[in-house]
Motif scaffolding. Structure first.
Motif, PDB file in Angstrom:
ATOM      1  N   ARG A   2       5.057  -8.728  -0.465  1.00 41.74           N
ATOM      2  CA  ARG A   2       4.894  -7.684  -1.462  1.00 41.74           C
ATOM      3  C   ARG A   2       6.127  -6.766  -1.541  1.00 41.74           C
ATOM      4  NH1 ARG A   2      -0.666  -4.935   0.196  1.00 41.74           N
ATOM      5  NH2 ARG A   2       0.442  -4.916   2.197  1.00 41.74           N
ATOM      6  N   ILE A   3       6.177  -6.022  -2.622  1.00 43.40           N
ATOM      7  CA  ILE A   3       7.251  -5.059  -2.873  1.00 43.40           C
ATOM      8  C   ILE A   3       6.848  -3.700  -2.303  1.00 43.40           C
ATOM      9  CG2 ILE A   3       8.565  -3.845  -4.658  1.00 43.40           C
ATOM     10  CD1 ILE A   3       7.886  -6.232  -6.514  1.00 43.40           C
ATOM     11  N   SER A   4       7.709  -3.117  -1.486  1.00 45.76           N
ATOM     12  CA  SER A   4       7.413  -1.777  -0.962  1.00 45.76           C
ATOM     13  C   SER A   4       8.168  -0.682  -1.695  1.00 45.76           C
ATOM     14  CB  SER A   4       7.752  -1.710   0.535  1.00 45.76           C
ATOM     15  OG  SER A   4       9.147  -1.812   0.737  1.00 45.76           O
ATOM     16  N   ARG A   5       9.353  -1.006  -2.246  1.00 45.23           N
ATOM     17  CA  ARG A   5      10.139  -0.025  -2.985  1.00 45.23           C
ATOM     18  C   ARG A   5      10.772  -0.711  -4.194  1.00 45.23           C
ATOM     19  NH1 ARG A   5       7.662   2.151   0.331  1.00 45.23           N
ATOM     20  NH2 ARG A   5       8.344   3.552   1.997  1.00 45.23           N
ATOM     21  N   SER A   6      10.858   0.032  -5.294  1.00 48.70           N
ATOM     22  CA  SER A   6      11.533  -0.462  -6.489  1.00 48.70           C
ATOM     23  C   SER A   6      12.256   0.711  -7.128  1.00 48.70           C
ATOM     24  CB  SER A   6      10.520  -1.084  -7.464  1.00 48.70           C
ATOM     25  OG  SER A   6      11.167  -1.592  -8.619  1.00 48.70           O
ATOM     26  N   TRP A   7      13.535   0.517  -7.465  1.00 44.13           N
ATOM     27  CA  TRP A   7      14.306   1.631  -8.002  1.00 44.13           C
ATOM     28  C   TRP A   7      15.455   1.113  -8.857  1.00 44.13           C
ATOM     29  CZ3 TRP A   7      14.827  -0.134  -2.993  1.00 44.13           C
ATOM     30  CH2 TRP A   7      16.116  -0.400  -2.510  1.00 44.13           C
ATOM     31  N   LEU A   8      16.163   2.015  -9.470  1.00 41.01           N
ATOM     32  CA  LEU A   8      17.348   1.656 -10.232  1.00 41.01           C
ATOM     33  C   LEU A   8      18.399   2.734 -10.080  1.00 41.01           C
ATOM     34  CD1 LEU A   8      17.283   2.494 -13.992  1.00 41.01           C
ATOM     35  CD2 LEU A   8      15.381   3.167 -12.540  1.00 41.01           C
ATOM     36  N   ASP A  41       0.818  -1.221   0.000  1.00 38.55           N
ATOM     37  CA  ASP A  41       0.000   0.000   0.000  1.00 38.55           C
ATOM     38  C   ASP A  41       0.850   1.268   0.000  1.00 38.55           C
ATOM     39  OD1 ASP A  41      -2.238  -1.598   0.019  1.00 38.55           O
ATOM     40  OD2 ASP A  41      -2.522  -1.486   2.190  1.00 38.55           O
ATOM     41  N   ASP A  42       2.056   1.177   0.576  1.00 41.79           N
ATOM     42  CA  ASP A  42       2.927   2.359   0.627  1.00 41.79           C
ATOM     43  C   ASP A  42       4.029   2.304  -0.430  1.00 41.79           C
ATOM     44  OD1 ASP A  42       4.425   0.280   1.674  1.00 41.79           O
ATOM     45  OD2 ASP A  42       5.309   1.489   3.288  1.00 41.79           O
ATOM     46  N   TYR A  43       3.796   1.561  -1.499  1.00 38.69           N
ATOM     47  CA  TYR A  43       4.798   1.383  -2.558  1.00 38.69           C
ATOM     48  C   TYR A  43       5.251   2.724  -3.134  1.00 38.69           C
ATOM     49  CZ  TYR A  43       6.662   0.502  -7.222  1.00 38.69           C
ATOM     50  OH  TYR A  43       7.445   0.491  -8.352  1.00 38.69           O
ATOM     51  N   ARG A  44       6.582   2.840  -3.324  1.00 36.27           N
ATOM     52  CA  ARG A  44       7.147   4.012  -3.979  1.00 36.27           C
ATOM     53  C   ARG A  44       8.308   3.591  -4.857  1.00 36.27           C
ATOM     54  NH1 ARG A  44       7.124   6.489   1.174  1.00 36.27           N
ATOM     55  NH2 ARG A  44       9.385   6.653   1.177  1.00 36.27           N
ATOM     56  N   GLU A  45       8.516   4.333  -5.915  1.00 36.07           N
ATOM     57  CA  GLU A  45       9.666   4.096  -6.791  1.00 36.07           C
ATOM     58  C   GLU A  45      10.816   4.975  -6.327  1.00 36.07           C
ATOM     59  OE1 GLU A  45       8.309   4.418 -10.824  1.00 36.07           O
ATOM     60  OE2 GLU A  45       6.833   2.815 -10.550  1.00 36.07           O
ATOM     61  N   ALA A  46      11.363   4.614  -5.192  1.00 37.62           N
ATOM     62  CA  ALA A  46      12.455   5.355  -4.573  1.00 37.62           C
ATOM     63  C   ALA A  46      13.244   4.393  -3.704  1.00 37.62           C
ATOM     64  CB  ALA A  46      11.914   6.506  -3.729  1.00 37.62           C
ATOM     65  N   PRO A  47      14.530   4.637  -3.506  1.00 41.61           N
ATOM     66  CA  PRO A  47      15.325   3.736  -2.663  1.00 41.61           C
ATOM     67  C   PRO A  47      14.803   3.663  -1.237  1.00 41.61           C
ATOM     68  CG  PRO A  47      16.746   5.215  -3.925  1.00 41.61           C
ATOM     69  CD  PRO A  47      15.352   5.722  -4.087  1.00 41.61           C
ATOM     70  N   SER A  48      14.709   2.465  -0.718  1.00 42.92           N
ATOM     71  CA  SER A  48      14.278   2.303   0.677  1.00 42.92           C
ATOM     72  C   SER A  48      15.265   2.970   1.633  1.00 42.92           C
ATOM     73  CB  SER A  48      14.139   0.822   1.020  1.00 42.92           C
ATOM     74  OG  SER A  48      15.369   0.133   0.841  1.00 42.92           O
TER      75      SER A  48
END
Length: 436
Positions: A335-341, A4-11
């Protein structure tokens, strides 16, 4: 798939508030101008500012927006070619000097963090390097014994029957523990360095992209988004984000996107099952995976290359999740909470490089192992600018190779990644079939 708090930013940035140092105005001149505010640039700036040189650090975006706050926080001895391979390339004496720099960099970053009292969860936890086939296990074991004999690098060979004491999976065929490798909270480390550079009196100017370099008799005139500045010396510390500002360097850098996810918070007992020793981990696949528990042991941070082409984090996240579950079936419903590159930089010889062209200095191409080496070579670059003898490194004098017609666009990368991924899959299927 996404929390629910997913963001495309480094944890890593979840733990940090905004940097409070006031951004400075771009002066008309300076002794040292550093382009890039990652580990390399900040290490160089810290040396020159403390050495009495007026120092300015500029960046095209926020300070540390690149891989210095986006990496996996794993620290190894950094040098990819073996002693034997390097000896064939540059001779025995030079090969040993280059290999030793990997050890030097790891030891230096530990001393630096402790001396400067940077709170960044640094830990000599060790690395478990896992074998994805029985053949790779045998090769790993032989290599570990050879490296221990030739270079004194300590390791522990772990057969598959004892693998669970290191990693909560049956997906591998044993591996090797490199006991001296370390982990760090990369964004806390960067924030600590940034604070030290500000305290040393350097001027920090974010959102100030450099767009032109003009070499003059007494230095370099740099054209930026906020005006022109003249500098006696310039440090190009752009690594995977190198642009046409420096075409000579761009022709020698292979930028590669590296993708990471962080899970939602997990039960402590599950993290303890997966990472009983709190080591960092990686494997022998050509398209490598690297992963670890977060420093607070609440999440799993899992990274790797997931596709031939560069993709959006919302696409790469589920692909990484699939690979993570292949290794750790226990995470199927997590689940995935953060995803980034972030963008790392390779060179054609798989080595880091440091040097200068006139008054323009550089250190880059850390080949995916840059936390310690970027910091270390940035520091040595600063020492070289100050004219200090200790700035000498084993990399000095090394040719920085390119390829005919290469201009910095790695058009060949999708083909190479696809080929490597296919070979990894074929080897894994064969190994699993043999295992029954």
């Amino acid at each position: 798939m996404f929390s629910d708090d997913y963001r495309e930013a480094p944890s890593w940035l979840d733990d940090l508030g905004p940097f409070t140092a006031v951004a400075g105005d771009l002066p008309e001149s300076t002794d040292v101008l550093v382009i890039g505010s990652g580990y390399t640039g900040l290490s160089a700036a810290l040396q020159t500012a403390r050495g009495g040189r007026k120092t300015v650090v500029i960046d095209s975006a926020d300070m540390g927006h690149g891989c210095s706050t986006r990496n996996g926080g794993q620290i190894s001895t950094s040098i990819k070619p073996t002693l034997q391979a390097l000896t064939k390339m540059v001779g025995a004496e030079k090969a040993r000097a280059v290999r030793q720099e990997g050890v030097n960099a790891l030891n230096w970053i530990e001393d630096f963090i402790r001396t400067e009292e940077i709170d960044c969860d640094f830990k000599r936890a060790g690395r478990f390097h896992a074998a994805h086939t029985p053949g790779h296990y045998e090769a790993l074991a032989r290599s570990a014994e050879q490296v221990k004999k030739d270079e004194g690098i300590d390791s522990i060979i772990v057969p598959r029957s004892e693998q669970r004491r290191e990693l909560g999976t049956d997906s591998y065929f044993g591996g090797v523990v490199y006991t001296r490798h370390a982990s760090v909270h990369p964004a806390k480390y960067h924030r600590g360095m940034l604070g030290k550079v500000a305290e040393a009196g350097a001027i920090l100017v974010p959102h100030c992209a450099a767009t032109g370099l003009v070499e003059e008799a007494d230095g370099v005139r740099v054209i930026t988004a906020k005006g022109e500045i003249r500098a006696r010396d310039v440090v190009v510390a752009t690594n995977g984000y190198t642009t046409n500002l420096t075409p000579w360097l761009k022709r020698r850098i292979i930028p590669i996107g590296s993708y990471i996810i962080a899970t939602e918070e997990l039960p402590r007992e599950l993290v303890d099952e997966l990472f009983p020793t709190d080591r960092i981990a990686s494997d022998t696949c050509r398209v490598v995976y690297y992963y670890r528990a977060s420093p607070d042991r609440k999440r799993i941070v899992f990274g790797g290359r997931v596709s031939a082409d560069e993709v959006d984090p919302r696409i790469s996240g589920p692909l990484l999740h699939k690979d993570m579950v292949r290794i750790f079936p226990q995470l199927q419903d997590v689940r995935i909470s953060r995803s980034w590159l972030g963008t790392v930089a390779y060179s054609f010889d798989e080595l880091a490089h440091i040097g200068s062209r006139g008054r323009i200095h550089y250190a880059m191409s850390y080949c995916g192992s840059g936390v310690s080496m970027a910091s270390y070579l940035g520091m040595r670059t600063g020492q070289k600018i100050l004219g200090l003898a200790e700035g000498k490194t084993g990399f000095d004098g090394m040719l920085f190779p390119t390829r005919p017609f290469y201009t910095g666009n790695p058009w060949f990368l999708p083909w190479v990644v696809s080929w490597y991924r296919w070979r990894d899959q074929q080897e894994c299927r064969k190994a699993l079939g043999t295992r029954g």
